[in-house]
Design a protein around this motif. Structure first.
Motif, PDB file in Angstrom:
ATOM      1  N   LEU A  40       0.610  -1.350   0.163  1.00 59.98           N
ATOM      2  CA  LEU A  40      -0.075  -0.119   0.043  1.00 59.98           C
ATOM      3  C   LEU A  40       0.820   1.244   0.069  1.00 59.98           C
ATOM      4  O   LEU A  40       0.494   2.133  -0.870  1.00 59.98           O
ATOM      5  N   PHE A  41       2.025   1.481   0.872  1.00 61.53           N
ATOM      6  CA  PHE A  41       2.838   2.508   0.974  1.00 61.53           C
ATOM      7  C   PHE A  41       3.680   2.592  -0.334  1.00 61.53           C
ATOM      8  O   PHE A  41       3.832   3.671  -0.891  1.00 61.53           O
ATOM      9  N   ALA A  42       4.100   1.347  -1.044  1.00 59.25           N
ATOM     10  CA  ALA A  42       4.648   1.369  -2.400  1.00 59.25           C
ATOM     11  C   ALA A  42       4.063   1.839  -3.370  1.00 59.25           C
ATOM     12  O   ALA A  42       4.564   2.714  -4.341  1.00 59.25           O
ATOM     13  N   ARG A  43       2.677   1.516  -3.435  1.00 60.91           N
ATOM     14  CA  ARG A  43       1.711   2.053  -4.492  1.00 60.91           C
ATOM     15  C   ARG A  43       1.866   3.362  -4.447  1.00 60.91           C
ATOM     16  O   ARG A  43       1.523   4.241  -5.572  1.00 60.91           O
ATOM     17  N   ARG A  44       1.890   4.203  -3.268  1.00 65.55           N
ATOM     18  CA  ARG A  44       1.627   5.581  -3.128  1.00 65.55           C
ATOM     19  C   ARG A  44       2.950   6.265  -3.026  1.00 65.55           C
ATOM     20  O   ARG A  44       3.086   7.506  -3.020  1.00 65.55           O
ATOM     21  N   ALA A  45       4.208   5.460  -3.412  1.00 67.77           N
ATOM     22  CA  ALA A  45       5.512   6.182  -3.381  1.00 67.77           C
ATOM     23  C   ALA A  45       5.871   6.720  -2.244  1.00 67.77           C
ATOM     24  O   ALA A  45       6.892   7.624  -2.326  1.00 67.77           O
ATOM     25  N   PHE A  46       5.312   6.151  -1.334  1.00 67.34           N
ATOM     26  CA  PHE A  46       6.042   6.640   0.195  1.00 67.34           C
ATOM     27  C   PHE A  46       7.053   5.751   0.633  1.00 67.34           C
ATOM     28  O   PHE A  46       6.984   4.730   0.441  1.00 67.34           O
ATOM     29  N   ASN A  47       8.164   6.609   0.862  1.00 69.11           N
ATOM     30  CA  ASN A  47       9.424   5.572   1.705  1.00 69.11           C
ATOM     31  C   ASN A  47       9.193   5.064   2.860  1.00 69.11           C
ATOM     32  O   ASN A  47       8.940   5.891   3.726  1.00 69.11           O
ATOM     33  N   ILE A  48       9.023   4.107   3.125  1.00 70.84           N
ATOM     34  CA  ILE A  48       9.264   3.171   4.334  1.00 70.84           C
ATOM     35  C   ILE A  48      10.727   3.393   4.823  1.00 70.84           C
ATOM     36  O   ILE A  48      11.360   2.802   4.629  1.00 70.84           O
ATOM     37  N   HIS A  49      10.830   4.211   6.050  1.00 72.37           N
ATOM     38  CA  HIS A  49      12.169   4.427   6.420  1.00 72.37           C
ATOM     39  C   HIS A  49      12.639   3.331   7.350  1.00 72.37           C
ATOM     40  O   HIS A  49      13.534   2.961   7.438  1.00 72.37           O
ATOM     41  N   SER A  50      11.501   2.592   7.940  1.00 76.69           N
ATOM     42  CA  SER A  50      11.737   1.635   8.936  1.00 76.69           C
ATOM     43  C   SER A  50      10.619   0.753   8.933  1.00 76.69           C
ATOM     44  O   SER A  50       9.512   1.170   9.027  1.00 76.69           O
TER      45      SER A  50
END
Length: 174
Positions: free
Chosen positions: A24-34
């Protein structure tokens, strides 16, 4: 870049849940920091701790979409000021007869632990905030950092408030 946000997500302990959440985060191009995930006090639940970089407005959309995922039991955004956050670090540092004592002093100063000794290398374990871990690594740098392994952040709210306890109570009532 947005600001960092910390999420504590209780999920069903089932295969594929982590992939759906991170996707879900990847599809919105948000960086998962941790990202850290592990079982909770209830074997049927796992807790995912996510630290993401995101602007505030799109973040609200992500929170709503996360709550729609079937295996999400509860989602809570943690305030950095009212939560406890820790990382785990394992680091190998060059340590010979000339510098071993100095390395051990740095370890003691940061309340870290030597977990393995080799004639040429000390393996050290440290836990703490991201800032403490970075300061520790900087202090070890002059001696020769050989290898680093870090966990993602884990976080929990301060005080008696318990996400799991509240959720489990509701689940048992239904």
């Amino acid at each position: 870049m947005g600001t960092r946000h910390i999420f504590s997500v209780l999920v069903e302990n089932k295969p594929g849940v982590l992939a759906r959440v991170s996707g879900l985060f990847a599809r919105r191009a948000f960086n998962i920091h941790s990202l850290a995930v592990g079982p909770t006090e209830d074997q049927a639940l796992s807790r995912i701790t996510l630290v993401v970089d995101a602007a505030d407005i799109p973040l609200e959309q992500i929170k709503h979409q996360l709550n729609k995922l079937v295996n999400i039991i509860h989602l809570e955004q943690l305030d950095p000021d009212t939560s406890v956050q820790r990382r785990l670090l394992l680091v190998k540092v060059a340590a010979n007869d000339q510098n071993r004592t100095n390395v051990m002093q740095v370890v003691e100063m940061f309340r870290a632990h030597i977990v393995d000794v080799d004639p040429a290398v000390l393996t050290i374990e440290a836990t703490g905030s991201e800032q403490k871990i970075q300061a520790f690594l900087k202090a070890l740098e002059p001696y020769g950092v050989k290898e680093i392994v870090q966990s993602g952040s884990v976080a929990i709210g301060r005080g008696a408030h318990s996400i799991s306890e509240q959720v489990l109570k509701v689940l048992r009532e239904n």
